[in-house]
Design a protein around this motif. Structure first.
Motif, PDB file in Angstrom:
ATOM      1  N   ILE A 207      26.225 -36.868   1.639  1.00 43.68           N
ATOM      2  CA  ILE A 207      25.059 -36.019   1.963  1.00 43.68           C
ATOM      3  C   ILE A 207      24.296 -35.758   0.659  1.00 43.68           C
ATOM      4  O   ILE A 207      24.916 -35.443  -0.364  1.00 43.68           O
ATOM      5  CB  ILE A 207      25.534 -34.669   2.558  1.00 43.68           C
TER       6      ILE A 207
ATOM      7  N   ASP B  65      20.230 -31.428   0.391  1.00 39.55           N
ATOM      8  CA  ASP B  65      20.528 -31.097   1.788  1.00 39.55           C
ATOM      9  C   ASP B  65      21.793 -30.237   1.879  1.00 39.55           C
ATOM     10  O   ASP B  65      21.854 -29.259   2.641  1.00 39.55           O
ATOM     11  CB  ASP B  65      20.725 -32.374   2.621  1.00 39.55           C
ATOM     12  N   LEU B  66      22.791 -30.621   1.079  1.00 36.71           N
ATOM     13  CA  LEU B  66      24.046 -29.859   1.093  1.00 36.71           C
ATOM     14  C   LEU B  66      23.793 -28.407   0.662  1.00 36.71           C
ATOM     15  O   LEU B  66      24.326 -27.459   1.249  1.00 36.71           O
ATOM     16  CB  LEU B  66      25.034 -30.545   0.141  1.00 36.71           C
TER      17      LEU B  66
ATOM     18  N   ALA C 256      22.127 -28.610   9.385  1.00 33.25           N
ATOM     19  CA  ALA C 256      22.424 -30.034   9.160  1.00 33.25           C
ATOM     20  C   ALA C 256      21.675 -30.884  10.191  1.00 33.25           C
ATOM     21  O   ALA C 256      21.000 -31.858   9.829  1.00 33.25           O
ATOM     22  CB  ALA C 256      23.929 -30.267   9.250  1.00 33.25           C
TER      23      ALA C 256
ATOM     24  N   LEU D 213      30.376 -33.973   8.307  1.00 30.15           N
ATOM     25  CA  LEU D 213      28.930 -34.186   8.324  1.00 30.15           C
ATOM     26  C   LEU D 213      28.632 -35.570   7.763  1.00 30.15           C
ATOM     27  O   LEU D 213      29.380 -36.076   6.926  1.00 30.15           O
ATOM     28  CB  LEU D 213      28.213 -33.157   7.439  1.00 30.15           C
ATOM     29  N   GLY D 214      27.530 -36.144   8.200  1.00 34.34           N
ATOM     30  CA  GLY D 214      27.135 -37.424   7.632  1.00 34.34           C
ATOM     31  C   GLY D 214      25.931 -37.983   8.356  1.00 34.34           C
ATOM     32  O   GLY D 214      25.488 -37.448   9.379  1.00 34.34           O
ATOM     33  N   TYR D 215      25.412 -39.068   7.784  1.00 31.15           N
ATOM     34  CA  TYR D 215      24.273 -39.723   8.423  1.00 31.15           C
ATOM     35  C   TYR D 215      24.803 -40.567   9.574  1.00 31.15           C
ATOM     36  O   TYR D 215      25.692 -41.408   9.380  1.00 31.15           O
ATOM     37  CB  TYR D 215      23.492 -40.524   7.371  1.00 31.15           C
TER      38      TYR D 215
ATOM     39  N   GLY E 299      30.085 -38.169   5.295  1.00 32.05           N
ATOM     40  CA  GLY E 299      29.243 -37.830   4.146  1.00 32.05           C
ATOM     41  C   GLY E 299      29.701 -36.563   3.437  1.00 32.05           C
ATOM     42  O   GLY E 299      29.403 -36.347   2.254  1.00 32.05           O
ATOM     43  N   HIS E 300      30.416 -35.708   4.170  1.00 31.15           N
ATOM     44  CA  HIS E 300      30.933 -34.470   3.568  1.00 31.15           C
ATOM     45  C   HIS E 300      31.909 -33.825   4.547  1.00 31.15           C
ATOM     46  O   HIS E 300      31.752 -33.961   5.757  1.00 31.15           O
ATOM     47  CB  HIS E 300      29.802 -33.482   3.264  1.00 31.15           C
TER      48      HIS E 300
ATOM     49  N   ILE F 147      21.207 -34.859  10.017  1.00 27.20           N
ATOM     50  CA  ILE F 147      22.615 -35.107   9.661  1.00 27.20           C
ATOM     51  C   ILE F 147      23.469 -34.831  10.898  1.00 27.20           C
ATOM     52  O   ILE F 147      23.261 -33.828  11.583  1.00 27.20           O
ATOM     53  CB  ILE F 147      23.014 -34.182   8.483  1.00 27.20           C
TER      54      ILE F 147
END
Ligand SMILES: Cc1cc2nc3c(=O)[nH]c(=O)nc-3n(C[C@H](O)[C@H](O)[C@H](O)COP(=O)(O)O)c2cc1C
Length: 248
Positions: free
Chosen positions: A22, A26-27, A125, A163-165, A73-74, A130
């Motif tokens: 991420i 954004d984070l 998110a 989380l992630g794309y 992504g996180h 995301i």
């Protein structure tokens, strides 16, 4: 309709992510949103742990048996946390607050605070494109998660949030109709709830049998009966009590 409502109504859990962290900006925004919500009696009785160490991520993924707990992504873990609220107290004050802190009420307070924070993070998110998935299965081995994250007394892990794309685009999953979830003034008689559940069972069976992946014949009532007949994480009570929660 506005873009916030649009984001909320388009929610679907994402379980496959592009191999991209991420973006830091954004984070930061997601963490801002996660820490600015309402909180019971101003207690802010939750903590968010970003799990960045690949070896800890791997161990958490093994506990959950879900590969997206490692490949994302996180990864956050949300905790109910009454530690900060009591560490400034003197030993005498601590002694006096013990019964109150250990009341089930404070387990509820901390769990609600953590959940409000997490859902704020989720909306932020998703508004940034995301994808997310909550991960309750970290509680498959709650004591091990506790040890891995070195959580002190009065802090317990509740759930992860990956989380992630997004690298897939699942259909939106149907939810119970509003009339089965929202009542006016007093709780509805069960006989008035049955029709909504029967209609929803049919809708969900259609969804499961037509969806693009993992399709099957199933409905919500059968799913719930199977779930509730199978004992789940029966060690959680003992663990929660061992951490100083819910002793009263
Ligand atoms: C607290 C919580 C824990 C969850 N734990 C998991 C989990 O461990 N693994 C998983 O794949 N999904 C998990 N989910 C996602 C749910 O399965 C999902 O939200 C539900 O099926 C509805 O689908 P939707 O989010 O796409 O609308 C969890 C959701 C919540 C709120």
């Amino acid at each position: 309709m506005n873009s916030t409502i649009d984001t909320i109504l388009n929610h679907r859990s994402i379980r496959k992510f592009k191999n991209e962290p991420i973006k830091q900006g954004d984070l930061n925004l997601i963490l801002e949103a996660a820490t600015k919500g309402s909180t019971s009696s101003y207690m802010m009785a939750y903590s968010i742990i970003s799990v960045t160490d690949p070896s800890i991520k791997k161990e958490l993924a093994a506990i959950t048996t879900q590969p997206y707990v490692e490949k994302n992504g996180h990864l956050f873990v949300f905790c109910a946390d009454l530690n900060r609220n009591s560490i400034m107290a003197t030993p005498e004050e601590l002694n006096q607050m013990k019964d109150n802190l250990e009341n089930t009420e404070h387990l509820l307070v901390a769990t609600i605070d953590a959940t409000i924070s997490a859902q704020n993070a989720v909306i932020a998110a998703e508004s940034l494109g995301i994808g997310i998935c909550y991960i309750g299965s970290i509680r498959n081995n709650i004591s091990k998660v506790d040890r891995l994250l070195k959580l002190p007394k009065n802090v317990i892990p509740l759930f992860g949030l990956v989380l992630g794309y997004p690298d897939h685009h699942p259909e939106i999953k149907p939810k119970l109709p509003i009339k089965a979830l929202h009542f006016f003034d007093t709780y509805l008689d069960n006989k008035d709830i049955y029709p909504s559940i029967i209609a929803f069972d049919k809708q969900l069976n259609d969804y499961y049998s037509n969806r693009a992946s993992n399709n099957r014949q199933d409905n919500w009532s059968n799913q719930m009966t199977r779930k509730l007949m199978s004992p789940t994480r029966m060690d959680v009570t003992q663990f929660v009590m061992s951490k100083g929660f819910r002793k009263k």
